[in-house]
Design an enzyme around this catalytic site. Structure first.
Site, PDB file in Angstrom:
ATOM      1  N   HIS A 204      46.736  20.438  87.275  1.00 48.92           N
ATOM      2  CA  HIS A 204      45.642  19.452  87.443  1.00 48.92           C
ATOM      3  C   HIS A 204      44.553  19.750  86.417  1.00 48.92           C
ATOM      4  CE1 HIS A 204      42.914  16.972  90.270  1.00 48.92           C
ATOM      5  NE2 HIS A 204      42.205  17.227  89.180  1.00 48.92           N
TER       6      HIS A 204
ATOM      7  N   HIS B   6      41.597  17.797  83.507  1.00 48.99           N
ATOM      8  CA  HIS B   6      40.977  16.639  82.855  1.00 48.99           C
ATOM      9  C   HIS B   6      40.786  16.990  81.387  1.00 48.99           C
ATOM     10  CE1 HIS B   6      39.952  14.757  86.747  1.00 48.99           C
ATOM     11  NE2 HIS B   6      39.898  16.010  87.144  1.00 48.99           N
ATOM     12  N   LEU B   7      41.471  16.252  80.517  1.00 48.37           N
ATOM     13  CA  LEU B   7      41.369  16.545  79.081  1.00 48.37           C
ATOM     14  C   LEU B   7      40.475  15.549  78.347  1.00 48.37           C
ATOM     15  CD1 LEU B   7      45.066  17.553  78.240  1.00 48.37           C
ATOM     16  CD2 LEU B   7      43.112  19.056  78.691  1.00 48.37           C
ATOM     17  N   ARG B   8      40.070  14.469  79.037  1.00 41.66           N
ATOM     18  CA  ARG B   8      39.193  13.456  78.428  1.00 41.66           C
ATOM     19  C   ARG B   8      39.851  12.822  77.198  1.00 41.66           C
ATOM     20  NH1 ARG B   8      36.903  13.899  83.268  1.00 41.66           N
ATOM     21  NH2 ARG B   8      35.263  15.447  83.409  1.00 41.66           N
TER      22      ARG B   8
ATOM     23  N   LYS C 268      48.224   9.345  90.647  1.00 39.01           N
ATOM     24  CA  LYS C 268      47.025   9.945  91.225  1.00 39.01           C
ATOM     25  C   LYS C 268      46.291   8.941  92.096  1.00 39.01           C
ATOM     26  CE  LYS C 268      43.759  12.865  91.959  1.00 39.01           C
ATOM     27  NZ  LYS C 268      42.906  13.643  91.092  1.00 39.01           N
TER      28      LYS C 268
ATOM     29  N   HIS D 229      43.371  12.930  95.684  1.00 35.58           N
ATOM     30  CA  HIS D 229      41.993  13.424  95.794  1.00 35.58           C
ATOM     31  C   HIS D 229      41.598  13.180  97.243  1.00 35.58           C
ATOM     32  CE1 HIS D 229      37.861  14.307  94.180  1.00 35.58           C
ATOM     33  NE2 HIS D 229      37.600  13.849  95.400  1.00 35.58           N
TER      34      HIS D 229
ATOM     35  N   HIS E 190      43.248  20.189  94.613  1.00 36.05           N
ATOM     36  CA  HIS E 190      42.038  21.028  94.670  1.00 36.05           C
ATOM     37  C   HIS E 190      41.473  21.169  96.087  1.00 36.05           C
ATOM     38  CE1 HIS E 190      40.473  16.978  94.307  1.00 36.05           C
ATOM     39  NE2 HIS E 190      40.560  16.939  93.004  1.00 36.05           N
TER      40      HIS E 190
ATOM     41  N   ASP F  19      41.689  21.944  87.822  1.00 30.37           N
ATOM     42  CA  ASP F  19      40.689  20.879  87.893  1.00 30.37           C
ATOM     43  C   ASP F  19      39.585  21.099  86.861  1.00 30.37           C
ATOM     44  OD1 ASP F  19      39.592  18.478  88.665  1.00 30.37           O
ATOM     45  OD2 ASP F  19      38.522  19.309  90.379  1.00 30.37           O
TER      46      ASP F  19
ATOM     47  N   ALA G 235      29.717  15.555  88.284  1.00 34.89           N
ATOM     48  CA  ALA G 235      30.528  16.534  89.017  1.00 34.89           C
ATOM     49  C   ALA G 235      31.646  17.032  88.124  1.00 34.89           C
ATOM     50  CB  ALA G 235      31.114  15.874  90.259  1.00 34.89           C
TER      51      ALA G 235
HETATM   52  C1  NCD Z   1      36.396  15.403  88.004  1.00 34.83           C
HETATM   53  C2  NCD Z   1      36.001  14.754  86.683  1.00 34.83           C
HETATM   54  O1  NCD Z   1      34.898  15.068  86.190  1.00 34.83           O
HETATM   55  O2  NCD Z   1      36.774  13.966  86.148  1.00 34.83           O
HETATM   56  N1  NCD Z   1      35.254  16.024  88.606  1.00 34.83           N
HETATM   57  C3  NCD Z   1      35.273  17.037  89.507  1.00 34.83           C
HETATM   58  O3  NCD Z   1      34.199  17.376  90.024  1.00 34.83           O
HETATM   59  N2  NCD Z   1      36.376  17.663  89.827  1.00 34.83           N
HETATM   60  C4  NCD Z   1      37.035  14.406  88.882  1.00 34.83           C
HETATM   61  C5  NCD Z   1      37.730  14.997  90.077  1.00 34.83           C
HETATM   62  O4  NCD Z   1      38.777  15.626  89.949  1.00 34.83           O
HETATM   63  O5  NCD Z   1      37.210  14.847  91.179  1.00 34.83           O
HETATM   64 ZN    ZN Z   2      40.224  16.614  89.062  1.00 29.80          ZN
END
Ligand code: NCD
Ligand code: ZN
Length: 366
Positions: free
Chosen positions: A30, A32-34, A116, A153, A191, A264, A280
């Protein structure tokens, strides 16, 4: 070399592991690579430590078609530095109107590994998420039939529910029913942050599993308010009280195949975090394995790290285990207070701390 014929760690696993820990190369289930500049600035932190990663689709706009996932995968691969082998595993973002045929085609063509589920408005870029589970029943039926995992999620979005209760309420009000309705669907509760989630996953069938982040093993909710408001510890699901952190540590180090690594890692610029309404997400990719090693070490469970980081996830997804090895060694490492990318600065998890573990780069002679 496979893990069975490789040299032993300095001391017997199960007793005291010595200075060096050799593990099968881990995967991040899991991340996030943007995209664009941020992608270029963060992807190699993940690619240095992990062989594969499940890449979250919450871009703006989200990844909802096979073509979009293919394009995103190509952009990720072209940002990976030469000499690293890294396989991004793409996911499809479920919306109320997602096309079940597109999901099935993406899975059968090997483009989508999973879907997802973001409840609408639960977290960053979830505005297009699902407003009612009934809207995606057809897609879930297809996924159940073809063996495609659903990544969840798990938080309700009702603003009247206390933020610290949103995961527990999600289990009772949504997840339990979803699993009852789709008993053969592979579900990863992402997560997890509560003892309630640990108990729910443990009690479930083998097609229910969970990922656990390094930060939820390391901090409780006090970290966000330690001497003042600390936005770099704010993520969703939000860190809970200490009893929950301890339950997560027990689960991660229990040896149960239902729990596996998912960082995450969720980068936001320092400015977007340090704001009146800060984003977040915790950016833990640069020292992810070091952080997990620290928590497992503190639990006397380093001998369980390999299964958690490198085996349980792949087996759950039905993918082969990685062949390569990585080395983590006991050595003090100072985590920088900020990391510069080409366009911005990001504050990493453990910023300013000294970690007692170092991930040895793949090209460093050992
Ligand atoms: C994640 C994000 O910034 O994309 N933020 C986070 O707090 N984990 C999104 C997510 O997985 O909830
Ligand atoms: Zn996430």
């Amino acid at each position: 070399m496979t893990s069975s014929d490789r040299p032993m760690n300095d001391a017997d696993p199960g007793t005291q592991v010595g200075r060096r820990l050799t593990l099968r190369r881990p995967d991040d289930w899991h991340v996030h690579l943007r995209d664009d500049h941020m992608l270029a600035g963060v992807v190699n932190y993940t690619a240095r430590q992990f062989a594969r990663a499940i890449v979250m689709p919450n871009l703006s706009p989200p990844i909802i078609t096979v073509a979009a996932a293919k394009g995103y995968r190509a952009r990720i691969l072209s940002a990976v530095e030469p000499g690293l082998t890294f396989e991004p595993l793409m996911t499809c973002y479920l919306t109320d109107t997602i096309d079940a045929g597109e999901v099935e085609r993406g899975f059968s063509e090997g483009v989508f590994t999973a879907c997802k589920l973001y409840p609408a408005h639960a977290t960053t870029n979830s505005d297009h998420g699902v407003t009612d589970i009934r809207n995606i029943h057809r897609v879930l039926e297809v996924m159940q039939r073809i063996g495609m995992p659903l990544l969840v999620h798990g938080e309700v979005t009702d603003r009247h529910i206390d933020i610290f209760d949103r995961e527990a309420v999600f289990i009772e009000s949504i997840l339990a029913k979803l699993i009852e309705d789709f008993p053969a669907l592979k579900v990863v509760f992402e997560h997890i942050t509560t003892a309630d989630a640990v108990a729910f996953v443990e009690a479930g069938a083998s097609n229910l599993a969970a990922t656990i982040t390094p930060h939820h093993l390391a901090i409780n909710r006090n970290a966000m308010f330690d001497g003042g408001i600390r936005p770099h510890f704010y993520c969703l699901p939000i860190a809970k009280r200490e009893t929950h952190r301890l339950a997560l540590r027990r689960a991660a180090t229990s040896g149960s195949a239902k729990f596996f690594l998912g960082t995450d890692s969720a980068p936001h610029t320092a400015g977007d975090k340090e704001a009146a309404c800060g984003c977040a997400g915790i950016f833990n990719a640069p020292f992810a394995m070091e952080s997990y090693a620290k928590s497992f070490d503190e639990e006397g469970a380093l001998h369980r790290l390999e299964a958690f980081a490198s085996e349980n996830g792949a087996r759950f997804y039905g993918l082969p285990l990685n062949e390569g090895l990585v080395v983590i060694e006991r050595q003090d490492v100072n985590v920088p207070s900020r990391l510069a990318t080409s366009s911005s600065e990001i504050v990493p998890f453990h910023a300013g701390e000294k970690l007692g573990w170092r991930f040895v780069p793949h090209d460093e002679p050992v």
